[in-house]
Design an enzyme around this catalytic site. Structure first.
Site, PDB file in Angstrom:
ATOM      1  NE  ARG A 160     -10.975  -6.247  -6.909  1.00 47.08           N
ATOM      2  CZ  ARG A 160      -9.865  -5.936  -6.232  1.00 47.08           C
ATOM      3  NH1 ARG A 160      -8.679  -6.260  -6.718  1.00 47.08           N
ATOM      4  NH2 ARG A 160      -9.951  -5.312  -5.093  1.00 47.08           N
ATOM      5  CG  ASP A 202      -5.859  -6.557   2.280  1.00 49.45           C
ATOM      6  OD1 ASP A 202      -6.921  -6.700   1.636  1.00 49.45           O
ATOM      7  OD2 ASP A 202      -5.117  -5.576   2.129  1.00 49.45           O
ATOM      8  CB  SER A 229     -13.123   1.504  -0.482  1.00 50.49           C
ATOM      9  OG  SER A 229     -12.058   1.487  -1.419  1.00 50.49           O
ATOM     10  CB  SER A 260      -0.906   0.023   1.233  1.00 49.46           C
ATOM     11  OG  SER A 260      -1.893  -0.966   1.125  1.00 49.46           O
ATOM     12  CE  LYS A 269     -11.023  -6.097  -0.255  1.00 50.90           C
ATOM     13  NZ  LYS A 269     -10.551  -4.713  -0.411  1.00 50.90           N
TER      14      LYS A 269
HETATM   15  C1  S3P Z   1      -5.836  -1.063  -0.180  1.00 49.22           C
HETATM   16  C2  S3P Z   1      -7.110  -0.984   0.298  1.00 49.22           C
HETATM   17  C3  S3P Z   1      -7.971  -2.154   0.496  1.00 49.22           C
HETATM   18  C4  S3P Z   1      -7.155  -3.439   0.508  1.00 49.22           C
HETATM   19  C5  S3P Z   1      -6.163  -3.503  -0.607  1.00 49.22           C
HETATM   20  C6  S3P Z   1      -5.195  -2.348  -0.530  1.00 49.22           C
HETATM   21  C7  S3P Z   1      -5.058   0.178  -0.343  1.00 49.22           C
HETATM   22  O1  S3P Z   1      -8.895  -2.213  -0.572  1.00 49.22           O
HETATM   23  O2  S3P Z   1      -8.000  -4.547   0.452  1.00 49.22           O
HETATM   24  O3  S3P Z   1      -5.436  -4.699  -0.555  1.00 49.22           O
HETATM   25  O4  S3P Z   1      -3.826   0.118  -0.491  1.00 49.22           O
HETATM   26  O5  S3P Z   1      -5.672   1.245  -0.298  1.00 49.22           O
HETATM   27  P1  S3P Z   1     -10.283  -1.377  -0.549  1.00 49.22           P
HETATM   28  O6  S3P Z   1      -9.928   0.066  -0.490  1.00 49.22           O
HETATM   29  O7  S3P Z   1     -10.966  -1.723  -1.833  1.00 49.22           O
HETATM   30  O8  S3P Z   1     -11.001  -1.877   0.644  1.00 49.22           O
END
Ligand code: S3P
Length: 435
Positions: A123, A321, A167, A23, A348
């Site tokens: 998605r 996650d 999200s 991230s 996901k």
């Molecule tokens: C993430 C946010 C999450 C997570 C993904 C990484 C990010 O997704 O599941 O693996 O880096 O902002 P969502 O924002 O769709 O929940």
């Protein structure tokens, strides 16, 4: 398609330092590209997902070099310096790439098309299409909901936007687009999600504020280049930590892990299970909390609780996650686990509720599937089985960990899928496993 065979292990022992958090790496690449001058990003994630972000930025005219040891040098082009890509941008399997870059594309006075692999094209993208249109970008989506997305923008209108789903990717998309709006863009969230974008944009020089679930950014800043060290990926560390807890007598030290409180829900859940997880040497790197995680697993039963552990509500985004892994680990825990409010898992990289339930059943586990979660009884024995990750890196890794205590051999099909987030997963695992 190859496969990887895991057999039972005695314990986990050792010390590891993990590749950079995925991230953070996506965001660091994007912020560096938007900055003016050359940024150096140390311990950048070697994941295929982050490679996709770099490839998309290169296609948009951003000079990027990768040095040994995963230091990435990004020649920032500023808000105005992107150039149209000669071809369709490919985000591969990466939801973060497509959703965050879409925010930047919405600020460009030229048209771009971005797509991804078959999983990503299934998605939902309407969650970003809607706010980007409100800001004044022209966005075309397949069936108004899916990639490919064709985006044309320019100077945008600032908006105040309440997230309809918890999200961080959607929040980040709107904040990146907010850089191109004249005025203040605000995103409101009712449940906190990972806040790396707001922290990092501030580090690169944007004016950002976060007050009571409302995150605001001032448009049209000049972002400056930075030297940035990316902390180890806690979502990758989680697999080894879970393995250590499941195998009595284990001792594991994971150094330099990202410990932002929006990401440490996994450790909290382990503590509720009575696990011995200590944070050592906490420090701050660029506004993010970093520390070393020490896990010691006691030989005796970890807890006497017989009630299931319930994961629901505001905790879900902080463990989103890690839920497949927690479901697997629950088979070791008295009372097992109940997961609710986690319908997002169905959209996901795979339908993670279904993939987790089906693979647990292949291992002989008692598990109930719910629309928004699952119920796993615990403790219960697992037997080795052939695991079908359904193209999902986190499913492959969670069930490889289950293989450490399952009876017999566990065969992970399509194991190379782990490279989506953690290419060195199997080799690092073998270094710390004692048989
Ligand atoms: C993430 C946010 C999450 C997570 C993904 C990484 C990010 O997704 O599941 O693996 O880096 O902002 P969502 O924002 O769709 O929940």
């Amino acid at each position: 398609m190859s496969s990887y065979v895991i057999s039972g292990a005695k314990r986990i022992a050792g010390e590891v330092r993990l590749p950079g958090d995925k991230s953070l790496s996506h965001r660091a690449a994007l912020c560096a590209a938007l900055g003016e001058g050359v940024s150096r990003l140390h311990n950048f994630s070697p994941s295929l997902d982050c490679e996709r972000t770099l490839a998309c930025l290169r296609a948009l005219g951003v000079p990027i070099e990768i040095e040994a040891g995963m230091t990435v040098t990004v020649g920032g082009v500023g808000l105005e310096g992107f150039t149209p890509s000669a071809h369709t941008l490919d985000a591969g399997n990466s939801g973060s790439t497509i959703r965050m870059i879409a925010g930047i594309l919405a600020g460009q006075p030229f048209e771009s098309t971005i797509t991804g692999d078959a999983s990503l094209r299934r998605r939902p993208m309407d969650r970003i299409v809607h706010p980007l249109r409100l800001m004044g970008a022209t966005v075309h989506a397949r069936g108004d909901r899916y990639a490919p997305l064709t985006i044309r923008g320019g100077t945008l209108r600032p908006i105040r936007y309440r997230l309809p789903v918890a999200s961080a990717q959607v929040k980040s998309c709107v904040l990146f687009a907010g850089l191109f709006a004249s005025g203040m863009t605000t995103v409101e969230e009712s449940v906190p999600t990972r806040n790396h974008t707001e922290i990092m944009l501030a580090e690169f020089g944007a004016q950002v504020s976060a007050v009571g679930g409302a995150i605001s950014i001032c448009g049209r800043p000049r972002l400056r280049a930075r030297e940035y060290r990316i902390a180890g990926d806690i979502s990758s560390a989680a697999f080894f930590i879970a393995g250590a807890l499941a195998l009595p007598g284990s001792q594991l030290l994971v150094r330099d892990v990202l410990l932002n409180p929006t990401r440490t829900g996994f450790l909290e859940v382990l503590r509720r299970w009575g696990a011995n997880v200590a944070i050592e040497n906490p420090r701050r790197w660029h506004g993010e909390t970093v520390g070393d995680v020490r896990v010691t697993s006691r030989p005796a039963a970890r807890t006497s609780r017989a009630e299931p552990l319930v994961l629901e509500g505001a905790l879900i985004p902080a463990v989103i996650d890690e839920i497949p892994l927690l479901a697997v680990l629950a088979t070791r825990m008295p009372g097992g686990i109940v997961v609710r409010d986690a319908g997002e898992l169905r959209v996901k990289e795979s339908d993670r509720i279904r993939a987790t339930v089906e693979n647990l059943r292949r291992m002989g586990a008692r598990v109930v599937e719910r629309a928004d979660g699952l119920v796993v009884a615990g403790p219960q024995a697992l037997r080795g089985a052939e695991i079908e990750p359904e193209g999902d890196h986190r499913i492959a890794m969670a069930f490889a960990i289950a293989g450490l205590w399952a009876e017999g051999e566990t065969i992970i099909r399509d194991p190379e899928v782990v490279a989506i987030s953690f290419p060195a997963f199997f080799s690092m695992l073998e270094q710390i496993v004692e048989r």
